[in-house]
Design a protein around this motif. Structure first.
Motif, mmCIF file in Angstrom:
data_model
loop_
_atom_site.group_PDB
_atom_site.id
_atom_site.type_symbol
_atom_site.label_atom_id
_atom_site.label_comp_id
_atom_site.label_asym_id
_atom_site.label_seq_id
_atom_site.Cartn_x
_atom_site.Cartn_y
_atom_site.Cartn_z
ATOM 1 N N UNK A 61 -1.659 4.992 2.178
ATOM 2 C CA UNK A 61 -1.682 6.288 2.836
ATOM 3 C C UNK A 61 -0.466 6.412 3.730
ATOM 4 N N UNK A 62 0.002 5.514 4.391
ATOM 5 C CA UNK A 62 1.344 5.257 5.122
ATOM 6 C C UNK A 62 2.486 5.466 4.199
ATOM 7 N N UNK A 63 2.372 5.047 2.811
ATOM 8 C CA UNK A 63 3.397 5.206 1.971
ATOM 9 C C UNK A 63 3.572 6.552 1.092
ATOM 10 N N UNK A 64 2.630 7.304 1.532
ATOM 11 C CA UNK A 64 2.516 8.835 0.933
ATOM 12 C C UNK A 64 1.647 8.647 -0.356
ATOM 13 N N UNK A 65 0.834 7.710 -0.627
ATOM 14 C CA UNK A 65 0.095 7.797 -1.913
ATOM 15 C C UNK A 65 -1.295 8.648 -1.466
ATOM 16 N N UNK A 66 -2.100 9.223 -2.402
ATOM 17 C CA UNK A 66 -3.252 9.782 -2.013
ATOM 18 C C UNK A 66 -4.296 8.711 -2.597
ATOM 19 N N UNK A 67 -5.090 8.611 -1.538
ATOM 20 C CA UNK A 67 -6.306 7.511 -1.658
ATOM 21 C C UNK A 67 -7.630 8.431 -2.108
ATOM 22 N N UNK A 68 -7.988 8.053 -3.478
ATOM 23 C CA UNK A 68 -9.147 8.725 -3.906
ATOM 24 C C UNK A 68 -10.482 7.903 -3.753
#
Lengths: 357, 357
Positions: free
Chosen positions: A151-158
């Motif tokens: 999340x901190x890197x901008x990825x969406x966690x599904x």
């Protein structure tokens, strides 16, 4: 086609697909079948038509093949280590489909996000956790920290996923399914405590899927169920009538073997059958319709079959249907298969063969 | 190229080819290398340039590839069961090259001659005999009757051959070479007594070839020696410096393993390494330059490596060179390889990949 070739019984295949779709639906789970087993877009289409919510693949290369053939939701269930080239390929893929992939450490999540750059926000990740197979996957209690790095890197966690590969042993599936449930629940609880909405808890292998509890997983990823194989027979997870794929081979040689058995040599070896051979399978493969016959030795182009002494052994030149131990390896060894229905046969290309990266 | 990919060190490859050519020449034997190991016409050309008298292949399909690339003498060292289609393919092949193949029974010799019809006289056969591996092959004392059946059908009989595959075990090569010698001598004597001129007595595997006696065989058919692999290392038949082929893989995951070792997960699994795993190899493959590291588990896209506790384990994202257990399987799993020399690298297509029939 000349032997050895791969034969698929399309009616049995369709029945296997429908049966699993119904069983998974009854349990309130979503089905996201693993298509590394077959690598054939035509079969993926049958699975989607039967209600699969999307596909699971092992590599970016497999994802590229299935998205090019129309898949709109693919999960690369693998802890990818991204390079600039892999990141560019993911960015191209996500223009045509919903794409998710696995991360199993703070380091790989951080690295993935950094390598993807601005594209990170368009990709989803699931945190892989170890449920007892001890291959890849973070400890379930560490899942939240991996998710936070993503999340901190901008990825969406599904969500979270696991592969209970230790289900591949006699008597093991039920226990593996229980461990899968605990691992997914622990990991999901950790994510929720850290403020994530856990949309997907993904699990499931062909041996364990029917023991999957809906309070553990929300989706399952079996693969082998479409065909069955000698491993699934040995585990009691399919019946001989459920086998949808065989390797057709010619008897090229025969001799008296030990103990009165006749030894036949078939022209199908490890280069078409694969050589997986767990200790709990009776040999390197079985012969369809001949439960007493077993492949006792395998080299690249020879399978040595011990034929029961009380049955007449086939003559040289006879064709036999071999049930391979591990069917996923077989589809990676041929460019096309012969698909047989009541009304005839056609050739299907194995479009994702060899897509290892 | 993205991992996993196959890397060939061309300088080591050339040294292995030259060394075997010299050793076989010194023993007064002809070298007819088995090209099922590499399936790459470029490497066959290097072997022929070093003095090989012809090529050995396992299938008609392999023969077609190498003849199309210029080979003029191919031996299909396999007891073919001919169909009309296979006979037509042999007839086409023999327009461009000298072609020989195996027969191992009166029945298969008679059937081959009948199926070939008028083309039989243009093809040569060698009678396969069993020297202790107990796979295909007639008993050596029965070779003459097989040869007579071939001759009666109009086939030209060039000699006898055997494969001492039981040389693949620690301590076994010398004994296997002795048995090979006896089998070839017995079979050849039988043919000579029946009035045949035995031009070729063909034997030899990579483990046993240097123990081959010139009064047994006239030619040898080693294959694996071009690359070496973890099996040959375990048998003491090559040194780590002789390994010419590795599978380059990325460390995608790592965890504490049992006994203080670190477990690494590589992105090379059975779909690129093959899963042959004799009991006498330390694992499913080795890591080049790291003799203490061993692949303790293998699935389709994961190799689990146990890393020695006293050495720092590589970080995620590191590239490692995997030495596969059985290199012949690897070349059948990739469409191209990266061939590296001091001056650069190029890609070589694996032209005969998948030619199982």
């Amino acid at each position: 086609m000349e032997t050895p070739f791969v034969r698929i019984d399309v009616d049995v295949l369709a029945r296997n697909i429908d049966r699993m779709a119904a069983a998974v639906r009854e349990r309130g789970l979503a089905l996201r079948p693993h298509v590394k087993t077959h690598k054939i877009p035509r079969i993926a289409r049958m699975q989607l038509d039967a209600g699969a919510v999307g596909l699971t693949v092992a590599t970016i290369g497999e994802a590229e093949v299935f998205v090019a053939e129309g898949a709109t939701d693919v999960f690369i269930a693998y802890p990818l280590w991204l390079t600039p080239d892999r990141a560019a390929r993911l960015e191209r893929l996500v223009r045509s489909a919903r794409v998710s992939f696995g991360v199993d450490s703070v380091e790989s999540a951080t690295h993935a996000a950094r390598t993807l750059g601005a594209a990170a926000s368009r990709l989803e990740v699931l945190v892989e956790v170890d449920s007892g197979h001890h291959r890849s996957g973070a400890a379930p209690e560490d899942a939240a920290s991996v998710a936070e790095a993503a999340r901190a890197g901008g990825l969406r966690v599904a969500g979270v996923f696991t592969f209970p590969g230790h289900s591949y042993a006699p008597g093991a599936p039920e226990q593996a399914a229980l461990q899968e449930r605990e691992a997914l629940r622990t990991a999901a609880a950790g994510l929720e405590a850290a403020g994530f909405v856990v949309e997907r808890r993904s699990g499931g292998s062909t041996p364990s899927v029917l023991a999957t509890a809906a309070d553990g997983a929300t989706e399952v990823r079996p693969g082998v169920y479409v065909f069955g194989d000698a491993q699934q027979l040995a585990l009691g997870r399919c019946d001989p009538d459920d086998i949808a794929l065989t390797v057709v081979a010619t008897v090229v040689s025969r001799h008296p073997g030990p103990d009165g058995a006749t030894h036949l040599v078939l022209d199908a070896g490890s280069k078409v059958l694969g050589s997986d051979r767990p200790a709990w399978t009776p040999g390197f493969g079985c012969i369809a319709g001949r439960p007493g016959a077993v492949i006792v030795a395998l080299s690249e182009h020879h399978a040595t079959v011990s034929w029961p002494a009380d049955e007449p052994a086939p003559a040289r030149g006879s064709l036999l249907d071999v049930i391979p131990n591990h069917v996923c390896l077989v589809l990676n060894l041929v460019d096309e298969v012969v698909a047989v229905t009541a009304s005839g046969s056609e050739r299907w290309p194995v479009a994702a063969r060899g897509k290892n990266s």
